[in-house]
Motif scaffolding. Structure first.
Motif, PDB file in Angstrom:
ATOM      1  N   GLY A   1      -1.807   7.095  -5.600  1.00 29.20           N
ATOM      2  CA  GLY A   1      -1.239   7.925  -4.541  1.00 29.20           C
ATOM      3  C   GLY A   1       0.172   8.321  -4.903  1.00 29.20           C
TER       4      GLY A   1
ATOM      5  N   THR B   1       0.849  -1.195   0.000  1.00 26.80           N
ATOM      6  CA  THR B   1       0.000   0.000   0.000  1.00 26.80           C
ATOM      7  C   THR B   1       0.881   1.240   0.000  1.00 26.80           C
ATOM      8  OG1 THR B   1      -0.085   0.112   2.415  1.00 26.80           O
ATOM      9  CG2 THR B   1      -1.767  -1.238   1.324  1.00 26.80           C
ATOM     10  N   ILE B   2       0.321   2.344  -0.406  1.00 22.42           N
ATOM     11  CA  ILE B   2       1.063   3.607  -0.374  1.00 22.42           C
ATOM     12  C   ILE B   2       1.509   3.917   1.048  1.00 22.42           C
ATOM     13  CG2 ILE B   2       0.895   6.104  -0.726  1.00 22.42           C
ATOM     14  CD1 ILE B   2       1.091   4.612  -3.325  1.00 22.42           C
ATOM     15  N   GLU B   3       0.619   3.658   2.004  1.00 22.36           N
ATOM     16  CA  GLU B   3       0.934   3.896   3.414  1.00 22.36           C
ATOM     17  C   GLU B   3       2.156   3.090   3.851  1.00 22.36           C
ATOM     18  OE1 GLU B   3       0.352   5.255   7.431  1.00 22.36           O
ATOM     19  OE2 GLU B   3      -0.504   5.959   5.526  1.00 22.36           O
ATOM     20  N   ASN B   4       2.162   1.800   3.527  1.00 26.98           N
ATOM     21  CA  ASN B   4       3.293   0.955   3.908  1.00 26.98           C
ATOM     22  C   ASN B   4       4.582   1.368   3.202  1.00 26.98           C
ATOM     23  OD1 ASN B   4       1.933  -0.626   5.735  1.00 26.98           O
ATOM     24  ND2 ASN B   4       1.532  -2.300   4.300  1.00 26.98           N
TER      25      ASN B   4
ATOM     26  N   ASN C   1       5.453   4.272   2.131  1.00 20.24           N
ATOM     27  CA  ASN C   1       5.963   5.572   2.583  1.00 20.24           C
ATOM     28  C   ASN C   1       6.394   5.592   4.040  1.00 20.24           C
ATOM     29  OD1 ASN C   1       5.614   6.723   0.078  1.00 20.24           O
ATOM     30  ND2 ASN C   1       3.631   7.656   0.555  1.00 20.24           N
ATOM     31  N   HIS C   2       5.868   4.660   4.845  1.00 21.14           N
ATOM     32  CA  HIS C   2       6.124   4.760   6.276  1.00 21.14           C
ATOM     33  C   HIS C   2       6.832   3.556   6.887  1.00 21.14           C
ATOM     34  CE1 HIS C   2       2.771   7.703   5.675  1.00 21.14           C
ATOM     35  NE2 HIS C   2       3.530   8.421   6.480  1.00 21.14           N
ATOM     36  N   SER C   3       6.926   2.461   6.170  1.00 23.64           N
ATOM     37  CA  SER C   3       7.613   1.289   6.723  1.00 23.64           C
ATOM     38  C   SER C   3       9.116   1.420   6.533  1.00 23.64           C
ATOM     39  CB  SER C   3       7.120   0.006   6.045  1.00 23.64           C
ATOM     40  OG  SER C   3       5.766  -0.215   6.318  1.00 23.64           O
TER      41      SER C   3
ATOM     42  N   GLY D   1       9.237   6.065   0.229  1.00 20.08           N
ATOM     43  CA  GLY D   1       8.527   5.092  -0.585  1.00 20.08           C
ATOM     44  C   GLY D   1       9.309   4.691  -1.818  1.00 20.08           C
TER      45      GLY D   1
END
Length: 647
Positions: A471, A428-431, A433-435, A477
């Protein structure tokens, strides 16, 4: 003559005896290693040793012999210790020699003082590894390892614990910590007898966070980060102190160590005093404090293991012998037993493969071609490197998966039941960008901070691209996607050391599920063609897993692990025939047949041969590989025509 209880419960008594008999001869250290090596060769003796993978540390007897199956997450600087020291009684001037090996704190008797100026003092060196449980280790590996130990230890002599009582797992122990009333009831219910793993008072129990990542320490204001590579991991982290041949171990190696458990509370007091010391320069103190927290955490939270014996594991499948090659199998007896195991299983390989193909065909909704390629993918492994090119990797992109559905989640559940270690990465975009994908060096704490891509060899990584939506990727990311692509293409991860990148080679099986063609590189794209559409996917997968017998599931697990370890070769005669066949293929279709096609078909032929238990390529397998590739390409071409664009 020492009994089993001595070398398990009180290994220091064995070491002391050997030390006393051989001082000042330096051979005493070698004799200690040989003694424990011989003891562990006895029938099922390794299963008598309590494992930190199964038993919470506060149920284990301090200074007893334990084992730990782990991955090296980081290695600290070598440290010096006093290998031999002398104490003196000020009243009588009586002198006694002591060993400092396998200890964190020097010991001396009452009315004795350490003579730091003694000519008998020997300073030695040891290496500390920061070790964590194998990332993504499957539940069945833990369960089978635990049950094997439990069953076989029932017939053992007196050990450091009583296996007749059920050992609480880390998950159960966590529940007790979160519900103190249960803990109190259990302690009251067992008040008539001592603790099964040594006399441990309830007040010694520590609180374990539900995520398994952070533990609260009374000496540290921030929570202690156990630095697990994957989120949600449970189990202990340990400081593993190695005394011999530590150069043969490196970061990301999977080890099984046997050593003396040290949870001395004095360590926490000493480290706390060092952190509170005001004699240091303020600027230096900040760095030193952070490094002290990481390198010397409370022993009750991060226990120490002083290694007597350690081995690098080829695999972590508890259904297989630990070592399957002749170099690792030192004894003739062990080698013959291993050969017997392999030959017996190979004799029934054909029906196992047929059952596995049927099982995976059902899992992939009736698509037998996709199931064939999934088997080839699961037994693939990097067997060599030619310059920078990893040979044997076989990343499969399973396209045609329903978007934003639970299909990939359930396919991953199936894979979890088959392989010893795995992880599902939701793209996911969230993962993205933030993982934290890439491990990096924290110079303030002088440690390697883990990332999602710090995985043990032979881990199955399932990348779920069906979760990807529109996104914007930020800088992190972009770096994460690049790192994922490099892992797939080159089987390496570039760890971030701020001022430079350091390459760490890996051997990770990557399966990408996507709706169309993946954004990531792959060695082979297989488009899924479901033959059935179950109304409830979850019920369908549950019934599939319920229907397969545990004994059959275990055969699948042995099959996939064993075939990855087999050698493979191509005779000169077959090589020549393949070359001539390829030249003929180019003549018939010069535009679509490329060198990449030859490489991929050879890979498919390799894994097809191994999947049938054949360690050499035959004409039959080569033709079957060509047939599978033709079917796969025809399916892709058909889909391209339907969609009007390239997959």
């Amino acid at each position: 003559m020492p009994c089993v209880a001595d070398w398990l419960n009180n290994p220091f008594s064995i070491v002391q005896g050997i030390f006393a008999q051989n001082v000042p001869n330096s051979d005493w250290e070698k004799k200690v290693t040989e003694y424990f090596k011989e003891k562990l060769k006895e029938n099922n003796a390794t299963n008598w040793v309590p494992s930190l993978n199964d038993v919470p540390v506060h149920y284990l007897k301090p200074n007893s012999l334990v084992k730990f199956r782990c991955m090296v997450q980081d290695m600290f600087d070598p440290e010096f210790y006093t290998g031999v020291y002398e104490t003196v009684d000020p009243n009588t001037n009586a002198r006694v020699l002591h060993f400092g090996k396998y200890r964190d704190v020097a010991e001396c008797g009452p009315q004795q003082e350490i003579d730091f100026n003694s000519a008998q003092t020997v300073t030695s060196e040891r290496q500390t590894f920061y070790c964590v449980p194998v990332p993504g280790e499957s539940a069945w590996v833990k369960e089978i390892s635990f049950l094997t130990e439990l069953v076989l230890s029932r017939v053992s002599p007196s050990t450091s614990y009583t296996p007749s009582r059920h050992k609480r797992s880390y998950e159960e122990d966590e529940d007790m910590d979160l519900h103190p009333s249960k803990q109190k009831e259990q302690h009251m219910g067992n008040s008539s007898g001592g603790d099964i793993y040594g006399c441990v008072e309830p007040k010694r129990l520590e609180t374990e966070a539900s995520a398994g990542h952070h533990l609260i320490s009374t000496n540290c204001s921030p929570p202690l980060d156990l630095n697990f590579p994957l989120p949600g991991e449970k189990g202990p982290a340990c400081l593993v102190k190695v005394y011999e041949s530590w150069d043969s171990f490196k970061v990301n190696d999977v080890l099984e160590v046997y050593g003396i458990l040290s949870v001395d509370p004095v360590l926490s007091i000493v480290n706390s005093e060092e952190r509170d010391s005001s004699t240091l320069d303020p600027m230096e103190c900040m760095d030193t404090t952070e490094e002290q927290r990481v390198h010397s955490p409370p022993a009750s939270l991060v226990p120490r293991i002083h290694v007597i014996l350690a081995q690098k594991l080829q695999h972590i499948n508890p259904l297989l012998p630990a070592c399957l090659n002749e170099e690792e199998s030192k004894t003739c007896e062990y080698l013959s037993l291993t050969s017997l195991f392999v030959s017996n299983f190979m004799s029934e390989l054909s029906p196992v493969r047929a059952e596995l193909l049927g099982f995976l065909t059902h899992a992939l909704l009736g698509d037998s071609l996709a199931a064939e390629y999934l088997i080839l993918h699961l037994i693939s492994t990097v067997y060599a490197r030619r310059d920078v090119l990893p040979l044997g990797k076989f990343t499969v992109n399973l396209s045609g998966c329903p978007r934003n559905s639970i299909f990939t989640e359930h396919i991953y559940r199936i894979i979890q039941q088959l392989v010893p270690a795995s992880y599902r990465l939701q793209m996911t975009i969230e993962n993205m960008n933030h993982s934290r994908f890439i491990p990096h060096k924290d110079y303030a704490a002088n440690r390697l901070v883990s990332g999602v891509l710090q995985l043990a060899s032979n881990t199955s990584l399932v990348v779920d691209e069906t979760q990807l939506e529109q996104g914007q990727l930020d800088t992190t990311g972009v770096h994460n996607v690049t790192a994922l692509g490099n892992l797939i293409t080159w089987q390496k991860v570039d760890y971030d050391f701020s001022y430079h990148q350091m390459e760490f080679p890996c051997n990770i099986n990557v399966l990408i599920t996507s709706e169309g063609r993946s954004l990531l590189p792959s060695d082979c794209q297989v488009h899924l063609q479901p033959q059935i559409v179950p109304p409830n996917m979850e019920e369908y997968v549950n019934s599939l897993l319920t229907a397969v017998l545990p004994s059959v599931l275990n055969k699948f697990r042995i099959y996939l692990s064993l075939l990855r370890l087999l050698d493979y070769s191509i005779s000169e005669e077959v090589t020549k025939a393949v070359e001539e066949d390829f030249v003929e293929m180019r003549k018939n279709d010069p535009e679509s047949i490329t060198a990449d096609d030859l490489h991929r078909t050879l890979l498919v032929a390799r894994f097809l041969s191994l999947s049938a238990g054949q360690t050499t390529l035959s004409r039959e397998r080569w033709l079957r590989a060509k047939q599978l590739e033709a079917l796969r390409k025809a399916r892709l071409q058909q889909q391209k025509c339907v969609n009007g664009n390239e997959l």
